[in-house]
Motif scaffolding. Structure first.
Motif, mmCIF file in Angstrom:
data_model
loop_
_atom_site.group_PDB
_atom_site.id
_atom_site.type_symbol
_atom_site.label_atom_id
_atom_site.label_comp_id
_atom_site.label_asym_id
_atom_site.label_seq_id
_atom_site.Cartn_x
_atom_site.Cartn_y
_atom_site.Cartn_z
ATOM 1 N N VAL A 192 0.896 -1.029 -0.114
ATOM 2 C CA VAL A 192 -0.121 -0.030 -0.102
ATOM 3 C C VAL A 192 0.847 1.299 -0.017
ATOM 4 O O VAL A 192 0.611 2.336 -0.794
ATOM 5 C CB VAL A 192 -1.072 -0.146 1.256
ATOM 6 C CG1 VAL A 192 -1.667 1.286 1.243
ATOM 7 C CG2 VAL A 192 -1.877 -1.331 1.022
ATOM 8 N N ASN A 193 1.864 1.135 0.771
ATOM 9 C CA ASN A 193 2.788 2.277 0.988
ATOM 10 C C ASN A 193 3.512 2.836 -0.400
ATOM 11 O O ASN A 193 3.637 3.898 -0.923
ATOM 12 C CB ASN A 193 3.655 2.157 1.913
ATOM 13 C CG ASN A 193 3.359 2.554 3.412
ATOM 14 O OD1 ASN A 193 3.102 3.697 3.585
ATOM 15 N ND2 ASN A 193 3.178 1.728 4.310
ATOM 16 N N ARG A 194 4.008 1.529 -1.001
ATOM 17 C CA ARG A 194 4.697 1.531 -2.394
ATOM 18 C C ARG A 194 3.564 2.366 -3.454
ATOM 19 O O ARG A 194 4.085 3.142 -4.206
ATOM 20 C CB ARG A 194 5.089 0.310 -2.979
ATOM 21 C CG ARG A 194 6.620 0.125 -2.357
ATOM 22 C CD ARG A 194 7.091 -1.139 -3.275
ATOM 23 N NE ARG A 194 6.184 -2.217 -3.657
ATOM 24 C CZ ARG A 194 6.310 -3.280 -2.615
ATOM 25 N NH1 ARG A 194 7.124 -3.463 -1.658
ATOM 26 N NH2 ARG A 194 5.253 -4.152 -2.858
ATOM 27 N N VAL A 195 2.229 1.933 -3.455
ATOM 28 C CA VAL A 195 1.397 2.292 -4.277
ATOM 29 C C VAL A 195 1.222 3.928 -4.154
ATOM 30 O O VAL A 195 1.124 4.878 -4.918
ATOM 31 C CB VAL A 195 0.044 1.763 -4.128
ATOM 32 C CG1 VAL A 195 -1.197 2.461 -4.852
ATOM 33 C CG2 VAL A 195 0.094 0.071 -4.873
ATOM 34 N N VAL A 196 1.133 4.303 -2.834
ATOM 35 C CA VAL A 196 0.861 5.596 -2.343
ATOM 36 C C VAL A 196 2.002 6.835 -2.826
ATOM 37 O O VAL A 196 1.714 7.714 -3.418
ATOM 38 C CB VAL A 196 0.376 5.910 -1.079
ATOM 39 C CG1 VAL A 196 0.215 7.044 -0.413
ATOM 40 C CG2 VAL A 196 -0.928 5.198 -0.571
ATOM 41 N N GLN A 197 3.023 6.123 -2.576
ATOM 42 C CA GLN A 197 4.471 6.952 -2.973
ATOM 43 C C GLN A 197 4.518 7.040 -4.435
ATOM 44 O O GLN A 197 4.770 8.329 -4.950
ATOM 45 C CB GLN A 197 5.704 6.380 -2.284
ATOM 46 C CG GLN A 197 5.562 6.253 -0.950
ATOM 47 C CD GLN A 197 5.537 7.670 -0.075
ATOM 48 O OE1 GLN A 197 6.035 8.554 -0.780
ATOM 49 N NE2 GLN A 197 4.792 7.716 0.802
ATOM 50 N N GLN A 198 4.062 6.030 -5.212
ATOM 51 C CA GLN A 198 4.170 6.229 -6.685
ATOM 52 C C GLN A 198 3.110 7.231 -7.195
ATOM 53 O O GLN A 198 3.411 7.991 -8.223
ATOM 54 C CB GLN A 198 3.990 4.691 -7.320
ATOM 55 C CG GLN A 198 5.217 3.957 -7.276
ATOM 56 C CD GLN A 198 4.920 2.368 -7.457
ATOM 57 O OE1 GLN A 198 3.868 2.284 -7.992
ATOM 58 N NE2 GLN A 198 6.019 1.750 -7.372
ATOM 59 N N LEU A 199 2.113 7.059 -6.557
ATOM 60 C CA LEU A 199 0.973 8.025 -6.976
ATOM 61 C C LEU A 199 1.194 9.627 -6.676
ATOM 62 O O LEU A 199 1.003 10.691 -7.425
ATOM 63 C CB LEU A 199 -0.496 7.561 -6.325
ATOM 64 C CG LEU A 199 -1.035 6.265 -6.796
ATOM 65 C CD1 LEU A 199 -2.433 6.166 -6.167
ATOM 66 C CD2 LEU A 199 -1.547 6.539 -8.350
ATOM 67 N N LEU A 200 1.998 9.757 -5.707
ATOM 68 C CA LEU A 200 2.221 11.114 -4.837
ATOM 69 C C LEU A 200 3.399 11.503 -5.379
ATOM 70 O O LEU A 200 3.589 12.887 -5.533
ATOM 71 C CB LEU A 200 2.258 11.061 -3.429
ATOM 72 C CG LEU A 200 0.893 10.910 -2.654
ATOM 73 C CD1 LEU A 200 1.144 11.017 -1.129
ATOM 74 C CD2 LEU A 200 0.072 11.697 -2.905
ATOM 75 N N HIS A 201 4.352 10.852 -6.013
ATOM 76 C CA HIS A 201 5.624 11.379 -6.586
ATOM 77 C C HIS A 201 5.452 12.363 -7.712
ATOM 78 O O HIS A 201 5.957 13.486 -7.761
ATOM 79 C CB HIS A 201 6.528 10.108 -6.754
ATOM 80 C CG HIS A 201 7.662 10.626 -7.460
ATOM 81 N ND1 HIS A 201 8.790 11.361 -6.667
ATOM 82 C CD2 HIS A 201 8.604 10.797 -8.470
ATOM 83 C CE1 HIS A 201 9.961 11.535 -7.259
ATOM 84 N NE2 HIS A 201 9.780 11.182 -8.331
ATOM 85 N N PRO A 202 4.945 11.953 -8.800
ATOM 86 C CA PRO A 202 4.647 13.000 -9.752
ATOM 87 C C PRO A 202 4.160 14.371 -9.704
ATOM 88 O O PRO A 202 4.655 15.341 -10.044
ATOM 89 C CB PRO A 202 3.962 12.115 -10.944
ATOM 90 C CG PRO A 202 4.093 10.721 -10.630
ATOM 91 C CD PRO A 202 4.019 10.803 -9.172
ATOM 92 N N PRO A 203 2.901 14.221 -8.851
ATOM 93 C CA PRO A 203 2.295 15.662 -8.480
ATOM 94 C C PRO A 203 3.210 16.203 -7.484
ATOM 95 O O PRO A 203 3.414 17.675 -7.712
ATOM 96 C CB PRO A 203 1.126 15.302 -8.260
ATOM 97 C CG PRO A 203 1.087 14.038 -7.390
ATOM 98 C CD PRO A 203 2.001 13.294 -8.478
#
Length: 244
Positions: A192-203
């Motif tokens: 879950v943390n990997r998914v959240v970090q990947q989603l937040l990184h570009p913005p």
């Protein structure tokens, strides 16, 4: 200011230079560094009579160069020629030179205000344009840094919001699925943390980049509004004083 004046006059080849003042230690340093001649207060009138240029830069609250002091020096100067004025440059704030001194014949007084007027009228247009470009560039750079700092605070608030959400969901999962082992719960948390970090990184990266551009604060403000973020100590760019 007095030390800077002595240094500038020395570099310009002026001399001999005499220095008078109440700060004995400061005068000793000037004597050691530049070879100036100290003048006691009792010899100030003959020193003024012998000078071509007088620079004043004391911290006295009241004028130290009065008409009563300058007038006898001017009478002594007559022996050097009637067309040789005494030039007085007053660098002190408040002024060291009594206004009555400027009304004496044979004296030219320039203070900080007068020096600024001479500079404004004498500067060439290309120099003024160059100075204004430097100021504008530094102003824009400062505004960009402030916008970048504001964006950083917003991104940090967004990540804190995401961490709280993930922690709450993992807690609910543990209550709903008590049969999961510690290893399974740890693997779910990492995923879950990997998914959240990947989603937040570009913005996160993009909003920092956009913040440095003109009107970049709009993107940071939009991010705060979309995610209902509370950003402590945020510094709106509108609060940055503009430099004329």
């Amino acid at each position: 200011m007095g030390g800077i004046a002595v240094a500038a006059l020395t570099r310009a080849g002026a001399g001999p230079i005499t220095v008078a003042g109440r700060g004995a230690e400061g005068i000793r340093r000037l004597v050691s560094a530049y070879g100036v001649r100290p003048v006691p207060a009792a010899d100030l009138v003959p020193a003024l009579a012998a000078a071509d240029v007088v620079v004043t830069a004391t911290t006295a609250p009241d004028p130290v160069l009065t008409a009563e002091l300058v007038a006898p020096a001017l009478r002594r100067r007559l022996t050097r020629g009637p067309d040789l004025p005494l030039f007085v440059l007053d660098l002190a704030m408040p002024r060291d030179v009594d206004p009555a001194v400027a009304r004496l014949d044979g004296v030219v007084v320039v203070d900080i205000g007068g020096l600024g007027a001479v500079t404004r009228h004498g500067v060439e247009r290309r120099d003024q344009d160059a100075a204004e470009r430097i100021v504008a560039a530094e102003r824009d750079a400062l505004a960009g840094r402030l916008r970048g700092a504001d964006a950083g605070l917003t991104v940090a608030a967004l990540r804190r919001r995401a961490d709280r959400t993930v922690s709450a969901e993992l807690h609910r999962l543990a209550q709903r699925r008590p049969d999961l082992s510690e290893a399974q719960r740890a693997e779910v948390a990492r995923t879950v943390n990997r998914v959240v970090q990947q989603l937040l990184h570009p913005p996160s990266v993009r909003v920092r980049q956009l913040a440095g551009e003109p009107d970049g604060e709009r993107y940071t403000a939009a991010l705060r509004q979309l995610f209902d973020l509370e950003v402590p100590h945020s510094t709106p760019v509108a609060d940055v004083p503009r430099v004329a």
